[in-house]
Scaffold this motif. Sequence first.
Motif, PDB file in Angstrom:
ATOM      1  N   TYR A 269       0.825  -1.200   0.000  1.00 34.77           N
ATOM      2  CA  TYR A 269       0.000   0.000   0.000  1.00 34.77           C
ATOM      3  C   TYR A 269       0.862   1.253   0.000  1.00 34.77           C
ATOM      4  O   TYR A 269       1.999   1.258   0.483  1.00 34.77           O
ATOM      5  CB  TYR A 269      -0.938   0.010   1.211  1.00 34.77           C
ATOM      6  CG  TYR A 269      -2.020  -1.036   1.130  1.00 34.77           C
ATOM      7  CD1 TYR A 269      -3.249  -0.745   0.544  1.00 34.77           C
ATOM      8  CD2 TYR A 269      -1.813  -2.324   1.622  1.00 34.77           C
ATOM      9  CE1 TYR A 269      -4.246  -1.715   0.455  1.00 34.77           C
ATOM     10  CE2 TYR A 269      -2.794  -3.296   1.537  1.00 34.77           C
ATOM     11  CZ  TYR A 269      -4.007  -2.981   0.948  1.00 34.77           C
ATOM     12  OH  TYR A 269      -4.982  -3.950   0.849  1.00 34.77           O
ATOM     13  N   THR A 271       0.300   5.763   0.389  1.00 37.39           N
ATOM     14  CA  THR A 271      -0.622   6.852   0.694  1.00 37.39           C
ATOM     15  C   THR A 271      -0.725   7.783  -0.502  1.00 37.39           C
ATOM     16  O   THR A 271       0.289   8.326  -0.965  1.00 37.39           O
ATOM     17  CB  THR A 271      -0.165   7.633   1.936  1.00 37.39           C
ATOM     18  OG1 THR A 271      -0.060   6.734   3.041  1.00 37.39           O
ATOM     19  CG2 THR A 271      -1.156   8.733   2.276  1.00 37.39           C
ATOM     20  N   THR A 276      -5.595   9.055   1.212  1.00 36.76           N
ATOM     21  CA  THR A 276      -6.138   7.701   1.253  1.00 36.76           C
ATOM     22  C   THR A 276      -5.049   6.685   0.931  1.00 36.76           C
ATOM     23  O   THR A 276      -4.073   6.987   0.250  1.00 36.76           O
ATOM     24  CB  THR A 276      -7.300   7.541   0.261  1.00 36.76           C
ATOM     25  OG1 THR A 276      -6.808   7.809  -1.068  1.00 36.76           O
ATOM     26  CG2 THR A 276      -8.422   8.512   0.571  1.00 36.76           C
ATOM     27  N   ARG A 277      -5.237   5.459   1.429  1.00 37.98           N
ATOM     28  CA  ARG A 277      -4.299   4.388   1.137  1.00 37.98           C
ATOM     29  C   ARG A 277      -4.790   3.619  -0.080  1.00 37.98           C
ATOM     30  O   ARG A 277      -5.986   3.349  -0.219  1.00 37.98           O
ATOM     31  CB  ARG A 277      -4.166   3.431   2.326  1.00 37.98           C
ATOM     32  CG  ARG A 277      -3.487   4.056   3.517  1.00 37.98           C
ATOM     33  CD  ARG A 277      -3.425   3.088   4.690  1.00 37.98           C
ATOM     34  NE  ARG A 277      -2.371   2.104   4.494  1.00 37.98           N
ATOM     35  CZ  ARG A 277      -2.556   0.800   4.562  1.00 37.98           C
ATOM     36  NH1 ARG A 277      -3.760   0.294   4.763  1.00 37.98           N
ATOM     37  NH2 ARG A 277      -1.530  -0.041   4.401  1.00 37.98           N
TER      38      ARG A 277
END
Length: 311
Positions: A269, A271, A276-277
Amino acid sequence: MAAQQKGAAKLRQYLADPEKIVICPGVHDGITARMALHVGFDALYMTGAGTAVSRLGQPDLGLTTVDDMATNAGMIAGLDRNVPVLADADTGFGGPLMVARTTEKYILQGVAGFHIEDQVTTKRCGHLLGKELVEAETYWARIRAAAHARACMGSDIVIIARTDALQSLGYDEAVRRLKGAVEAGADVAFLEGMESREQMRKVVQALSPTPCFLNMVGGGVTPLINAREARELGFKIVIWPMCGMSAVYLGMREFARELKETGEIKERYVTADDGTRKVDGSVRDVFELCGLKECSAFDQEVGGSSFLKGV
């Protein structure tokens, strides 16, 4: 021929600029080239070793053909005609007639510049041992053949003369070969396998005013220096040919081991700008890198309907 000439014209502008040093990451396929363009490089280098390992799964031992190399170089050059692509042309793949044919193929593919070396046709990577060389006159004939083909095609493609003579014949003979290659029509000089910074400085001075080319190979025989140091030593073009190959080697090793050992590949993941991720390296990320939005926009611009419902 206008599109094919853009890269060569831009490369010559760079070479003529006394403040400019051309730093080229080595790329070997579409995705490595796309990523190098994405981060903003203003020139790329199509590595022959990378072409061998990616297209054939074989080491750099002279196994690629002129069509393997020219086709790959043309694909990379076609991704952005405003960014010059320099390419490995090995030995030219034969005698003077074949070298001329190779030159024509590279010109038609839109390559901005290419290097030809003085190894025998069954060549090997310049940072391996046991290289065999042709006679200087044979080498110079290759360069003359390339220059003749360039003139006949009305092209500005940059011819880079590479010699591998340092390892077996010594510095003086290597410089003699490069000076003869420049007289035969080469624009740039490339001494492969230098072993010290002092040797780097010395060859730039010996070949002046001919621009000099530096090859930075991780794990090779030449000490690695950065762009600032290369500029201070007087080099005009520096390639890092292992850039794409090493990234693929290390990344694929990590993911393949993870899948083999755990039975899955966990998502990574990152950012996003809005906080938001999101999944990093998703299938959409890869497609966006390779022009997904541009393809959809072009289709709609010319009246197509293939992507009206989105992609």
